[in-house]
Structures are given as structure tokens and as C-alpha cells.
Enzyme design. Structure first.
Site, short mmCIF file in Angstrom:
data_model
loop_
_atom_site.label_atom_id
_atom_site.label_comp_id
_atom_site.label_asym_id
_atom_site.label_seq_id
_atom_site.Cartn_x
_atom_site.Cartn_y
_atom_site.Cartn_z
N GLU A 235 0.83 -1.20 0.00
CA GLU A 235 0.00 0.00 0.00
C GLU A 235 0.87 1.26 0.00
OE1 GLU A 235 -4.20 -0.91 1.98
OE2 GLU A 235 -2.59 -0.90 3.47
N CYS B 12 -11.38 2.68 5.70
CA CYS B 12 -10.72 3.90 6.13
C CYS B 12 -10.96 5.06 5.17
CB CYS B 12 -9.22 3.66 6.31
SG CYS B 12 -8.38 2.98 4.86
#
Length: 638
Positions: free
Chosen positions: A317, A401
Site C-alpha cells: 500500500e 478507512c
């Protein structure tokens, strides 16, 4: 450092069509739908600490990790976004929902102040044994930001007091003193939340602990995460392998002032750098400021997508190596662009340098805003720059998120428009706002009127209560090839410095500043070291980066289209694409590869034919709102 400070978003009224529409959508649809999803997925129920604990909604991965360990953070971000919404429009139903959540947290809190529903409900004996992977401080940081926002919007202090009790417990366990754990979290976030709390309360202990966390990070040997692991092994609870076994992933490979390359998880990095810049300003720490500047340059020179997306790799990520910017597999997490906006704003207020405002704007209108759908209830976690049509927005995610990150950004966007100092006002963004600020010993009414970001025709009306001399600083965006300024109808010949044009005079009620920023559709080319974009071109107009989408370019995948270098780029305002929403598109004569005649042939000696075509491009943030279609940002040149 930090002469200017942002005007807080509750004091800024959004009046322009663009941001008013986005804000209304978030208030009316996004925030209520997010609360519903938090309930559907069991996140709200987890706050009640049901016993026995129900089976995991998201089973552990092979490394022993489950995303449920940071469910608290999703609740914290929702409270923050919802609280920002309350600052715009009080809503008894939303306030009742927040109060119900606060009730659950208050009941869940341990007698010593500890508050993490994963550990309290499932693994109480493992508290503070794996900060490397399990996000305890990260959760606390987002809960704290939610508590601060709720207090600022409503004046209710119960939630903030609960979090202050938790912080006192953390301060008793961690620190540089003998007998305390000398550690920090694997996922940075609490640092910037603590500095926000310091700004609110002026209690130095919060700034001191943020300073400790930043100063402690990366010091070795021994490395805290190794010490932590050894302690788990001694207790026989080391059931979880490293999620990522290198220190670079969490930016803990070196002390922060020695870091000169941006590495690891993109969101963690941006949160850390935001806190570093904040702390540099608070302490006047030139070494920390220099580290931020070096890291900023590394991102800008070698690692940022043209859309202000960050992080090419889904594997970590985050970041890989210089100039590695693949398009179709770009990760470019929405959270990373949101966090880049946070960092850019902090850097901007160190020196009031327009380069930071340019990136703030770029990330805002492109990398971040693309994460939220037109209807306000669908999202992108990753933001690729090319698609074969299989990419679709989701209504939720196993790791949600980004949903609340983009909603809290939009709900607080007014706080990015302008800043004030004792002797001046600085405009960073335009788009139609009004506010009142104290400058030079008087209150100054400010109204900025424009159709920005579609038009660069900007009017600023100033109404000081008494005539006073002060600066008015106008950001001249880096994309602007020309500009003109008038004060009360008279042309001004001043030139910008560091991206800002300064107008100094005695201002009186009724004074008007007119700023014209011609918006021209133009081509952008990538550094040849970005191999993926060699022979390709992207399009920009004003703050928007554009893309081709199949909905506007029928006849096959948009990858078949080529743009001749000499083709004229034509901008046109259209209201027929998104239910009446005015959108400026770019069109041009193009060349299309003829896909006919191949049948099932994979290769042949004759090249495909070409035919004349017209391409239409729209702002990147709008793609994937009209069904599934192919999309490309970087267009091959003919």
C-alpha cells in the site's frame, strides 16, 4: 516559522456551487449512509464488548492479522466527519447517534483509562504487546480527532474527557523515563492528533508526548519492534508474524531527522510527515523542517502521480522505487491523497510557499475527490490512472478507512481556503466563500465570489470595520500561465513571490480585488524515467487533471485513441453529462485504431488501420459514475 494560521472551517461559509454541492451531498447522504454501514458490518456492536465475542467478520490472514483490530478508528473518523457536518448544520439525529457511540465507549473504558475495544473485548491480556501491527495508538489518534471535532462543533466535553483519561494512561505506560516502554505505534496518526489537542487545550503534556513519539521513532539498536517481539515470545503470546518484516514499511528504519527517501506505507508516511511539519512549527525545529523539505522534494521529484496519487503498489500500500508509476495497477489510495493534503497544508504554513498550496489543490481536486462518488455513497479505495472497465466503486470495504477520510475532508474543506496573520490575509484556494477575520486590530469581512474551479474569474470583496493597512496575499497557481489583478478597477502591476502576489494598502469597506486566472487546456508530459508514460500525454485545465472515459468516447476501449501533438484542445461547458451539473470537458481531433478485421487473430503482419475520431476528456475525479467503462489518463500521442 508559521506567521499565518488557517481560518477554521466553521468560520468559512461555502457559497460557490462546486463545494456547496459536494458538501450538501456529504451532509445529506454520505454521513448517514456511513453510520448505517458501520451498523450493518458489526462495527458499532463491537463497541458494546459482547461476551462471548462473536466470530470474526473478517478472519485472520495467514500472518495472524485481521482488519477488525482497527475498527475503533473507523468509528472515530465517522464521529469526526459527522462533527464537522454539525458545524455546518445542526442535526439532532446525528448528535444522538454520536452520543450513543460515546455511551458505549464510556462503558467500555477500563478503570485505568485504557480504551481499545478489540483488546478489551477479545484479548485483554495482550494490551500494548504488539504496537508494530495492531494499531493501538492509531486507533487512539482517530478517536481523539473525533473527540476534538465533536467538542469544537457542539461544546460537549464528555467524549473528549474520556479520551483524555485514555491519554493519561498511555503517558503513564510509554515515555523516555525509566520503567516505561520506549515505544511507538507501527501506524502513525496519534502524533498529529496530539498536536491538535495541544492547540485546543494548551496543555504542554500533549505536545511533549507527540515530540517524544517523533523523536523516538527509528532509533536502534535495539529497535523497539524487536524488543516488543522478544517480550511477546517470553510470555508465549507471539502468535503473529510480521505483517511486513522491514522497518521501512513503518518509516522506523532511521530517526526521522535522518530520513531522506520516502519509503513504505504511503498513508503512514504522510501522517508522520504531517506531524513532523506541525512539530517543526511549534518548536522552531530547523532540523525537523529540513527533513520535511528533503522528503517533500523526494515525493515531488520521483514518486507522485500526475493526479497527486501516492503509492504504486498494492503489496505494501505504498512506495517502491523512484519513477515507478504504473497506471492500470496504480494503488494510489484515497487516504494517501487526503493525508498529502494534510502535509501540504502544514508545509504551507511553515513558509507560505505556493508550491505547497499547488499540491494541496492538485490532491484535493484529483487524487482525493476521486474517492467519493457523485451520489455520495460509493467509493474508491485505490485510484488507478487506467482501467479496462472492470474497476467499479464499492459501497463499503473490508477496510473502510477511505470512506470517512474523504467525507471528513469535504466536510472541513473550508479550512483550507485562507489564512490570517496579525498583518495580513492569504488566499490559498478559490471557489466562493465568505468569512470574517481579525487583522490589524480590526474585523474584516471577506467574500470571495467565483465559479472556480471551472473559471478563474475571481472577485474578492473586503469590508474592514475601520480602514486599516494590511497585506492581502493572492495565490497565483503554478498552472496559471498568466494572470491580471485589479483593485477597485485599477490594474496592479505587482508580481508574485513564492507563488503569492502581495497587495499592501489601507483597505476600506467596499474595496474590491479582481483576479483573473485564464484557464487554458494544456498537455502534460512525464519525465522519461517514468517508462509507463513514454510517448503519452495527459491533459490539464486549471486545477483538474483530465481522463478519457468510454461513456464519452463510444466505439471501443478508450485505449484505442491517440492524440496528435498538433491537435487543438477545446474546452466546453456541458450540463448534459451528470444530471445538470455543469462540467467543463476537453475535446480534440484524434486518431482511432481500427479494431475490425482481426476476428480471432492474435498476431498478423499487417498493421491495424487508423481512422479520424474525436476524443472527449472530463475531470478525472468524475470517472466511474456512469456505469463501467474503460478509462485512461495518459493518452498515446499520434
Amino acid at each position: 516559522m508559521r506567521k499565518y494560521a488557517p481560518v477554521s472551517f466553521p468560520d468559512v461559509r461555502l457559497e460557490g456551487d462546486f463545494w456547496r454541492e459536494r458538501l450538501d451531498t456529504v451532509l445529506a447522504r454520505t454521513i448517514p449512509s456511513q453510520h448505517k454501514k458501520l451498523g450493518e458490518y458489526g462495527i458499532l456492536d463491537s463497541l458494546k464488548l459482547p461476551q462471548p465475542p462473536p466470530p470474526l467478520r473478517f478472519p485472520r490472514h495467514a500472518n495472524g492479522f485481521t482488519v477488525q483490530v482497527f475498527w475503533d478508528s473507523d468509528v472515530g473518523k465517522w464521529i469526526e466527519a459527522a462533527s464537522y457536518a454539525l458545524a455546518h448544520r445542526r442535526d439532532a439525529d446525528i448528535e444522538a447517534k454520536i452520543e450513543a457511540i460515546v455511551d458505549d465507549f464510556e462503558k467500555a473504558q477500563a478503570p485505568d483509562g485504557y480504551l481499545n475495544c478489540w483488546y478489551l473485548g477479545r484479548e485483554p491480556e495482550k494490551r500494548f504487546t504488539n504496537l508494530r501491527d495492531n494499531h493501538e495508538f492509531y486507533n487512539a489518534g482517530h478517536l481523539l480527532e473525533g473527540a476534538i471535532a465533536y467538542f469544537q462543533s457542539t461544546g460537549r466535553r464528555r467524549w473528549l474527557s474520556i479520551m483524555e483519561r485514555y491519554l493519561d494512561h498511555i503517558y503513564a505506560v510509554f515515555g523516555s523515563e525509566a520503567g516505561k516502554k520506549h515505544g511507538y505505534d507501527g501506524h502513525e496518526e496519534i502524533e498529529l492528533a496530539l498536536i491538535k489537542l495541544y492547540h485546543l487545550t494548551k496543555d504542554r503534556k500533549h505536545l511533549d508526548f507527540a515530540t517524544y513519539l517523533i523523536n523516538e521513532r527509528g532509533h536502534q539498536p535495539p529497535h523497539f519492534f524487536d524488543v516488543e517481539r522478544e517480550e511477546r515470545e517470553k510470555k508465549g503470546i507471539d502468535t503473529q508474524r510480521y505483517v511486513f518484516p522491514n522497518y521501512e514499511y513503518s518509516q522506523s528504519h532511521k530517526p526521522v531527522r535522518e530520513q531522506d527517501k520516502v519509503v513504505g506505507h504511503a498513508v503512514r508516511a504522510m501522517y508522520l510527515y504531517t506531524a513532523m511539519a506541525d512539530l517543526a512549527a511549534e518548536l522552531g525545529d530547523e532540523a525537523l523542517k529540513h527533513a520535511c523539505e528533503v522528503l517533500w522534494k523526494d515525493v515531488m521529484d520521483t514518486k507522485m502521480y500526475v493526479t497527486a496519487g501516492l503509492g504504486p503498489s498494492a503489496h505494501n500500500e505504498g512506495f517502491t522505487w523512484d519513477y515507478d508509476l504504473p497506471n492500470e495497477t496504480a494503488y494510489a489510495e484515497t487516504c494517501a491523497s487526503v493525508a498529502l493534503i494534510f502535509w501540504a497544508q502544514r508545509m504551507l504554513h511553515l513558509d507560505l510557499d505556493g508550491q505547497y498550496a499547488d499540491i494541496l489543490e492538485l490532491a484535493l481536486f484529483n487524487g482525493a475527490l476521486s474517492g467519493l462518488s457523485r451520489d455520495g455513497t460509493h467509493y474508491f479505495y485505490a485510484n488507478p490512472l487506467e482501467s479496462d472497465g472492470r474497476d467499479t466503486r464499492w459501497d463499503w470495504h473490508t477496510c473502510p478507512c477511505c470512506t470517512m477520510n474523504v467525507s471528513r475532508l469535504v466536510a472541513s474543506v473550508g479550512g483550507y481556503f485562507l489564512s490570517a496573520a496579525e498583518d495580513g490575509i492569504a488566499f490559498h484556494l478559490y471557489g466562493g466563500i465568505s468569512t470574517s477575520v481579525g487583522v490589524a486590530g480590526t474585523e474584516v469581512g471577506v467574500r470571495e465570489i467565483s465559479n472556480y474551479p471551472w473559471s478563474g474569474d475571481i472577485r474578492i470583496e473586503l469590508s474592514p470595520e475601520t480602514p486599516k493597512a494590511f497585506d492581502v496575499k493572492l495565490r497565483i497557481p503554478g498552472w496559471a500561465k498568466s494572470f491580471s489583478v485589479k483593485v477597485n478597477g485599477e490594474a496592479v502591476s505587482a508580481q508574485p513571490a513564492n507563488g503569492y502576489l502581495t497587495l499592501n494598502r489601507t483597505w476600506s469597506k467596499g474595496d474590491v480585488v479582481e483576479l483573473d486566472l485564464p484557464m487554458v487546456a494544456e498537455r502534460l508530459y512525464a519525465n522519461p524515467s517514468v517508462k509507463m508514460d513514454i510517448g503519452r500525454v495527459s491533459l490539464r485545465r486549471g486545477p483538474f487533471v483530465y481522463c478519457l472515459e468510454g461513456a464519452d468516447n463510444p466505439g471501443g476501449p478508450v485505449q484505442r485513441l491517440k492524440l496528435p501533438r498538433a491537435a487543438e484542445l477545446k474546452a466546453q461547458t456541458r450540463s448534459d453529462l451528470f444530471g445538470g451539473l455543469p462540467v467543463v470537458t476537453i475535446s480534440a481531433d484524434a486518431v482511432a485504431i481500427d479494431q475490425g478485421g482481426w476476428e480471432k487473430t492474435l498476431y498478423r503482419t499487417d498493421p491495424p488501420g487508423q481512422e479520424k475520431a474525436t476524443l472527449t476528456a472530463l475531470p478525472y475525479y468524475l470517472w466511474a459514475n456512469r456505469g463501467t467503462h474503460s478509462m485512461v489518463v495518459w493518452v498515446p500521442e499520434a
